[in-house]
Design a protein around this motif. Structure first.
Motif, mmCIF file in Angstrom:
data_model
loop_
_atom_site.group_PDB
_atom_site.id
_atom_site.type_symbol
_atom_site.label_atom_id
_atom_site.label_comp_id
_atom_site.label_asym_id
_atom_site.label_seq_id
_atom_site.Cartn_x
_atom_site.Cartn_y
_atom_site.Cartn_z
ATOM 1 N N THR A 212 -40.326 60.642 -21.997
ATOM 2 C CA THR A 212 -40.864 60.315 -20.681
ATOM 3 C C THR A 212 -40.573 61.455 -19.707
ATOM 4 O OG1 THR A 212 -38.853 59.209 -19.914
ATOM 5 C CG2 THR A 212 -40.515 57.837 -21.040
ATOM 6 N N VAL A 213 -41.423 61.556 -18.695
ATOM 7 C CA VAL A 213 -41.259 62.610 -17.693
ATOM 8 C C VAL A 213 -39.927 62.446 -16.967
ATOM 9 C CG1 VAL A 213 -42.198 63.514 -15.527
ATOM 10 C CG2 VAL A 213 -43.740 62.926 -17.415
ATOM 11 N N GLY A 214 -39.559 61.206 -16.638
ATOM 12 C CA GLY A 214 -38.296 60.968 -15.927
ATOM 13 C C GLY A 214 -37.093 61.449 -16.709
ATOM 14 N N PHE A 215 -37.074 61.193 -18.029
ATOM 15 C CA PHE A 215 -35.953 61.646 -18.849
ATOM 16 C C PHE A 215 -35.894 63.166 -18.880
ATOM 17 C CE2 PHE A 215 -34.134 63.142 -22.818
ATOM 18 C CZ PHE A 215 -32.914 62.483 -22.823
ATOM 19 N N GLU B 273 -32.672 65.344 -17.663
ATOM 20 C CA GLU B 273 -31.844 65.855 -18.759
ATOM 21 C C GLU B 273 -30.842 66.912 -18.296
ATOM 22 O OE1 GLU B 273 -32.467 67.054 -23.429
ATOM 23 O OE2 GLU B 273 -34.097 67.412 -22.013
ATOM 24 N N SER B 274 -31.245 67.811 -17.393
ATOM 25 C CA SER B 274 -30.320 68.852 -16.933
ATOM 26 C C SER B 274 -29.111 68.265 -16.217
ATOM 27 C CB SER B 274 -31.038 69.835 -15.997
ATOM 28 O OG SER B 274 -31.845 70.717 -16.740
ATOM 29 N N LEU B 275 -29.306 67.161 -15.487
ATOM 30 C CA LEU B 275 -28.173 66.512 -14.820
ATOM 31 C C LEU B 275 -27.177 65.970 -15.845
ATOM 32 C CD1 LEU B 275 -29.886 64.534 -11.914
ATOM 33 C CD2 LEU B 275 -28.384 66.528 -11.708
ATOM 34 N N MET B 276 -27.690 65.461 -16.945
ATOM 35 C CA MET B 276 -26.796 64.933 -17.987
ATOM 36 C C MET B 276 -26.059 66.072 -18.693
ATOM 37 S SD MET B 276 -29.042 61.758 -19.569
ATOM 38 C CE MET B 276 -30.697 62.436 -19.473
ATOM 39 N N VAL B 277 -26.755 67.191 -18.889
ATOM 40 C CA VAL B 277 -26.153 68.324 -19.595
ATOM 41 C C VAL B 277 -25.186 69.085 -18.702
ATOM 42 C CG1 VAL B 277 -26.638 70.569 -20.658
ATOM 43 C CG2 VAL B 277 -28.078 68.589 -21.193
ATOM 44 N N HIS B 278 -25.631 69.432 -17.467
ATOM 45 C CA HIS B 278 -24.834 70.305 -16.603
ATOM 46 C C HIS B 278 -23.893 69.556 -15.659
ATOM 47 C CE1 HIS B 278 -26.858 73.971 -17.827
ATOM 48 N NE2 HIS B 278 -28.024 73.387 -17.662
ATOM 49 N N ILE C 245 -31.562 59.524 -14.087
ATOM 50 C CA ILE C 245 -32.984 59.216 -13.935
ATOM 51 C C ILE C 245 -33.288 58.789 -12.504
ATOM 52 C CG2 ILE C 245 -34.786 57.562 -14.607
ATOM 53 C CD1 ILE C 245 -33.844 57.893 -17.495
ATOM 54 N N GLN C 246 -32.365 58.087 -11.868
ATOM 55 C CA GLN C 246 -32.568 57.715 -10.469
ATOM 56 C C GLN C 246 -32.646 58.971 -9.584
ATOM 57 O OE1 GLN C 246 -33.291 54.540 -9.592
ATOM 58 N NE2 GLN C 246 -33.864 55.520 -7.660
ATOM 59 N N GLU C 247 -31.770 59.944 -9.853
ATOM 60 C CA GLU C 247 -31.824 61.201 -9.102
ATOM 61 C C GLU C 247 -33.107 61.977 -9.426
ATOM 62 O OE1 GLU C 247 -28.489 63.770 -8.683
ATOM 63 O OE2 GLU C 247 -27.034 62.137 -8.945
ATOM 64 N N ALA C 248 -33.548 61.868 -10.683
ATOM 65 C CA ALA C 248 -34.793 62.526 -11.079
ATOM 66 C C ALA C 248 -35.978 61.957 -10.300
ATOM 67 C CB ALA C 248 -35.021 62.372 -12.581
ATOM 68 N N ILE C 249 -35.986 60.655 -10.101
ATOM 69 C CA ILE C 249 -37.064 60.025 -9.332
ATOM 70 C C ILE C 249 -37.067 60.547 -7.902
ATOM 71 C CG2 ILE C 249 -37.836 57.820 -8.330
ATOM 72 C CD1 ILE C 249 -36.878 56.504 -10.996
ATOM 73 N N ARG D 74 -43.187 55.188 -11.063
ATOM 74 C CA ARG D 74 -44.142 54.950 -12.151
ATOM 75 C C ARG D 74 -44.263 56.185 -13.038
ATOM 76 N NH1 ARG D 74 -50.607 54.433 -11.103
ATOM 77 N NH2 ARG D 74 -51.274 54.832 -13.254
ATOM 78 N N ARG D 75 -44.406 57.367 -12.422
ATOM 79 C CA ARG D 75 -44.590 58.594 -13.205
ATOM 80 C C ARG D 75 -43.379 58.883 -14.084
ATOM 81 N NH1 ARG D 75 -49.806 58.158 -12.689
ATOM 82 N NH2 ARG D 75 -50.471 58.279 -10.520
ATOM 83 N N ALA D 76 -42.180 58.492 -13.619
ATOM 84 C CA ALA D 76 -40.965 58.731 -14.405
ATOM 85 C C ALA D 76 -41.002 57.988 -15.731
ATOM 86 C CB ALA D 76 -39.738 58.320 -13.604
#
Length: 335
Positions: free
Chosen positions: A113-116, A120-125, A134-138, A151-153
């Protein structure tokens, strides 16, 4: 416009990238030198195949064999990136330096998914948990003007339009608040309305985050819209460097002048005319001409141009050009 720091955030000196072919090293980026200051947008322009994208890949250390960096220094936030281990470079890449690739459809993973992918960089770094990331990604998707980001996420790349995919790539690049963004042809394949939106978005993000940007493009009109300075590249070398207004007002290198002549006039400005083309072809990097690499295509060439490589000279503060037409005006610039 965001304030521009006088000291460089990125310092590139003598960068040389080669590819092994036919038992020898063929240069793709050859002795490139430039700076990018904090808060500055530097446009890197030139015809397809001149080495712009390979410059970006070299800075991010994303080259794969048979490509390799053969020489040079890339100083970023006080460290020479070319001397870092791969593990150290991974901590920089996607965190302090980020890149937006020129093909949004192929740059996104079709099965995630686009949101993941944005998160992903937040989870890695940053070590964030998936739900929080994912909430921060949104929120970042909202910042880059993604319509209906919640929705797009949840959607996959094929469900997004080209403009939305480009916004998703920007969100991915900016999620960790990098100091430097490399944007490789960020408006390619987008219609003019979406192009204008993406450029306005880059201007806005630059102000919000005090972002430095290396904007790679073959479109001088795009560069004129947003860049503070422009570096013109030909056959792996930067042949002219200038503040943007000065370059468009008074281009110094014959290649720069030829590029500017090939810009289509605005619609409605008069009867359509055939645009002047640059004679000849971009040289094969495995069979470069002697002397100045542009001389076989240059209308201003003279005998000296075929015999020696022109040194980089500084015309005024911040204006550099590698052309014999200007060698009687100034002293050679030290690399």
């Amino acid at each position: 416009m965001a304030p521009v720091s006088p000291s460089p955030l990125l310092r590139v000196r003598g960068l040389r990238t080669v590819f092994r072919a036919g038992g020898r090293d063929v240069p793709a980026v050859d002795g490139t030198t430039f700076d990018i200051r904090k808060g500055e947008v530097l446009g890197l322009v030139g015809e397809s195949g001149c080495g712009k994208t390979l410059t970006a890949y070299s800075l991010m250390r994303l080259l794969t064999p048979p490509g390799r960096i053969a020489a040079g220094e890339v100083w970023f936030e006080g460290r020479d990136l070319l001397r870092l281990s791969e593990e150290e470079m991974r901590r920089v890449r996607g965190d302090r330096m980020a890149i937006v690739f020129q093909e949004p459809m192929t740059s996104l993973n079709p099965v995630l998914t686009v949101g993941f992918q944005v998160a992903e960089s937040l989870m890695v770094h940053r070590g964030k948990r998936r739900k929080e990331a994912i909430q921060e990604a949104i929120e970042m998707m909202r910042l880059v003007s993604m319509p209906e980001p919640e929705r797009r996420a949840r959607e996959y790349p094929h469900q997004l339009s080209g403009g939305m995919r480009q916004r998703a790539l920007l969100a991915m690049a900016l999620i960790c608040r990098p100091a430097l963004l490399i944007a490789d042809e960020p408006t390619t394949a987008l219609d003019v309305t979406i192009q204008a939106q993406i450029l306005e978005l880059l201007r806005d993000l630059r102000r919000k985050f005090e972002l430095s940007v290396l904007l790679i493009s073959h479109d001088l009109g795009v560069v004129a819209e947003i860049a503070d300075r422009v570096a013109v590249m030909y056959a792996g070398r930067i042949v002219e460097m200038s503040e943007t207004r000065a370059l468009f007002r008074d281009p110094l290198h014959p290649y720069t002048r030829a590029l500017l002549r090939s810009i289509p006039p605005p619609r409605g400005s008069g009867p359509r005319q055939k645009l002047p083309a640059i004679e000849g072809m971009v040289p094969d990097m495995a069979m470069l001409p002697s002397g100045c690499r542009f001389h076989p295509r240059c209308s201003d060439r003279f005998l000296h141009c075929a015999e020696q490589v022109p040194a980089d000279v500084e015309i005024t503060a911040g204006r550099r050009v590698a052309c014999f037409l200007h060698h009687n005006r100034v002293e050679t610039v030290e690399a």
